[in-house]
Design an enzyme around this catalytic site. Structure first.
Site, short mmCIF file in Angstrom:
data_model
loop_
_atom_site.label_atom_id
_atom_site.label_comp_id
_atom_site.label_asym_id
_atom_site.label_seq_id
_atom_site.Cartn_x
_atom_site.Cartn_y
_atom_site.Cartn_z
CE1 TYR A 149 -4.37 -0.90 -0.36
CE2 TYR A 149 -3.51 -2.86 0.71
CZ TYR A 149 -4.49 -2.22 -0.03
OH TYR A 149 -5.61 -2.93 -0.44
CG HIS B 283 -5.47 -2.75 3.78
ND1 HIS B 283 -6.23 -3.63 3.06
CD2 HIS B 283 -5.85 -1.51 3.39
CE1 HIS B 283 -7.04 -2.95 2.26
NE2 HIS B 283 -6.83 -1.67 2.44
#
Length: 728
Positions: A257, A408
């Site tokens: 990410y 996440h």
């Protein structure tokens, strides 16, 4: 006055005067493509800048093909990976490329075509409600989640910036009033929870709205993008820069990410840098965005991003986010080492920054990027654990003692991975997701991402009583972080150590990993020591997930050949087939070896003495075949009063299928034992060649501390936490 306060005052002053409400088209383009770069971009050719010429030709081929037929602008209908989803994505990129072609080649056909497409979108957008397939995602209009809508606008506003000078006043008025402004309002005022969120979704929204404000000369959009909807600074782009990166440039959600979020960060920052260089956005927080680009490069195996947390393993340094990141970092630093990454990428972007990379690549000799051992602290203040990289030759140890990483994140405190020869050897599953593959539930995260990929047993981390860290609660896990104890390097060794006291009630875990190099060893050796302290009875299991083909075992092996059963019923164990059990044999260490990427690897389990080794394979309770068939070796011990696992991972030998030759397929370790001495632990490795290597690990590991120890008749003195001895 503090630097941060001064920067805030400067930003406030600048954004209030950032854009004049004029209609002067001569100041366009001025986002990532700047007017002052256009002349040089027009002169670029295949000799002076071959990668730039290649990118231009590719864009022309794609846009010419689109212009040769009617462009479909479908009603939003499909989820990720479906036709309408992919069509709108492609249309945004075609608009962007058409703008680049008009800017560089000056051919009005490209501007006219882009203007017509923009007007068609301006006709469509006011008719749209929320996407019909938004499900649980924050809904978009063109796409099923608003994140994709923000992505679309970051490209389309750049296209508009480039073709605006060729558009009529009526076209501009229609596009701005019916598409761009309503779109920016939807991303911001009408989606406040996402826009103000400190998360990559919020970053994309802020960048899209802020870049729209710069192009439209609307200081309101720029202001809320930088400081949040209430313009207090508690949200917005600057807050994202403050909260999402550690002082070392590590992004809290992990490298995958970090790559994804870098694009809106660097795009908007470069646009701000163009419009108001006195703002000094690239100097903010001690050049945090430049640090983040370098950190993203280091957090790879040299090609692909380390799969920490939710990560898809096919994303690497050649993704478009990193192509932009490298070009912008090179423009701001002129660091020639970045050309080594650009050479790996073998592509450039059609901007002035991309042209500089292409020209300098064509002129420069081959350079190597300095991948190195590094510690990346986590958290805004650098006090929420860390990710450590230990590198030696072609070997990299990844040690994760970082914070949860928000939604996440995975439950893998003190987990680790090993890379060798550019290949993943001790592996992390990453995410259970087939991105944009519509048949796999539209490309979203699959149920197995929760039932398997996030669970502790899916990682190389200690599992207690077959439950996951924090019982799988993100809320609980987000309240604390591991404690980094040490990151230190010696001449023949590198050491990292951390403690986790909150993952399990009443259990304190301390893990130390040492990467050793010595002439007696055929390659870098990983020494892994994990101690769990507890007053109660527990079952402790320590997985090693590996890539490769199992070769040999040392011990009593019981194989389940007639029927397979899952290892458990929940917390990830329901997905593991129990293939075999390896029990200790007299006078021999517990060992398992495998072959991967033409090299042999042997795991030696030194302690505890009564442990067993479970052989497991992924795939149980997977009716839709969503999971890969990965394998694991799981050391298991049941004790009261805590446990210490001591393991070695050895690299040795070579297999050459072409030449039909094999060297050193078996471990060089014939016997392994660990003993506690006054002030130090001593690991003794007897090799098959008759030599003995002793690894002395001091209890007091301060780097400057002097130590002395008697081993039989031998008196040993050394400084620092680790000392190596060889007896012939």
């Amino acid at each position: 006055m503090r630097a941060g306060v001064f920067f805030s005052i400067v930003v406030t002053a600048l954004i209030l005067s950032a854009c004049e409400s004029d209609t002067d088209v001569s100041r366009h383009p001025n986002l990532l493509v700047a007017a002052q770069d256009v002349a040089a971009m027009k002169r670029a050719d295949g000799v002076s800048a071959p990668l730039f010429a290649d990118a231009l030709q590719q864009a022309q081929t794609e846009v010419d093909a689109a212009m040769a037929q009617a462009l479909d602008i479908p009603l939003p209908k499909d989820p990720g990976g479906g036709y309408s989803h992919e069509r709108h994505k492609k249309n945004a990129l075609l608009l962007f490329q058409a703008g680049q072609l008009y800017t560089i080649k000056g051919d009005p056909r490209y501007a006219n075509w882009a203007a017509e497409v923009l007007v068609r979108y301006a006709d469509l957008y006011p008719t749209l409600g929320l996407h019909p397939e938004h499900k649980h995602q924050a809904p978009g209009k063109l796409f099923w989640q608003i994140l994709n809508d923000a992505w679309w606008l970051t490209y389309v506003i750049q296209a508009y910036d480039m073709v605006l000078p060729a558009m009529t006043e009526d076209q501009r008025a229609q596009v701005e009033s019916r598409l761009l402004r309503p779109y920016a309002d939807f991303l911001s005022k009408e989606s406040a929870s996402t826009f103000n969120k400190v998360h990559n979704h919020g970053t994309w929204a802020a960048a899209a709205v802020g870049m729209t404000g710069l192009v439209l000369a609307d200081d309101y959009y720029v202001n809320i993008a930088l400081k949040g909807l209430d313009q207090s600074g508690k949200a917005g782009f600057l807050k994202q820069m403050d909260q999402l990166f550690s002082p070392d440039g590590y992004y809290t959600e992990g490298p995958y990410y970090q790559r994804y979020a870098l694009l809106p960060f660097v795009m908007f920052a470069r646009a701000l840098d163009r419009h108001k260089p006195s703002m000094g956005i690239f100097e903010y927080r001690d050049r945090i965005l430049i640090k983040a680009i370098y950190a993203a490069i280091q957090l790879t195996d040299g090609h692909y991003f380390l799969p920490l947390n939710d990560a898809i393993k096919d994303k690497g340094l050649d993704t478009i986010e990193m192509v932009y990141g490298v070009s912008i970092a090179y423009a701001k630093t002129q660091d020639k080492n970045l050309l080594a990454i650009a050479r790996k990428q073998n592509q450039v972007v059609l901007t002035g920054d991309g042209l500089r990379v292409a020209v300098d690549l064509a002129r420069s000799a081959d350079v190597q990027f300095p991948f190195s051992s590094q510690l990346f602290r986590d958290g805004p203040n650098g006090d929420e654990g860390a990710v450590a990289l230990l590198r030696a030759g072609d070997t990299t140890v990844v040690f994760k003692a970082a914070s949860q990483g928000m939604g996440h994140g995975h439950f893998d405190r003190l987990g680790w991975q090993l890379y060798s020869q550019g290949a993943e050897i001790v592996s992390d599953y990453g995410a259970a997701r087939y991105l944009n593959v519509e048949p796999k539930q539209g490309g979203i995260y699959l149920p197995e991402n929760t039932s398997w990929a996030k669970q502790t047993v899916a990682h190389n981390a200690l599992v207690v009583d077959r439950t996951s860290h924090f019982d799988g609660s993100v809320k609980r896990a987000s309240k604390s972080s591991p404690e980094l104890l040490q990151f230190v390097r010696g001449e023949q060794w590198q050491l990292v150590s951390a403690r986790e006291a909150n993952a399990y009630k009443g259990v304190v875990m301390t893990r130390t990993q040492i990467l050793l190099e010595h002439p007696l060893l055929s390659g870098p050796l990983v020494l892994d020591l994990l101690a769990a302290e507890s007053d109660e009875q527990h079952v402790y299991e320590l997985p090693v997930h590996f890539q490769g083909q199992l070769m040999t075992f040392s011990g009593e092996l019981a194989v389940n050949t007639d029927a397979l059963k899952p290892l458990g019923t929940q917390n990830g164990y329901q997905h593991l087939w129990h293939k075999a059990t390896l029990a200790p044999a007299a006078h021999r260490p517990l060992q398992a070896s495998w072959l991967s990427n033409n090299r042999f690897y042997t795991l030696t389990a030194v302690a505890p003495a009564d442990q067993t080794l479970l052989v497991a394979e992924l795939g149980a309770n997977d009716p839709e075949f969503n999971l890969r068939r990965d394998q694991a070796l799981i050391a298991r011990a049941e004790t009261s009063g805590g446990v210490q696992f001591v393991q070695l991972l050895e690299q040795h030998g070579h297999y050459d299928g072409r030449a039909e030759t094999v060297s050193q397929p078996r471990s060089a370790i014939a016997r392994a034992a660990i003993e506690q001495h006054p002030g130090a632990q001593v690991l003794t490795l007897d090799t098959v060649s008759g030599q003995t290597l002793r690894i002395v690990l001091a209890d007091d590991r301060a780097p400057e501390r002097q130590h002395a120890l008697s081993l039989g008749e031998q008196r040993v003195q050394w400084q620092g936490p680790v000392h190596l001895l060889v007896n012939h």
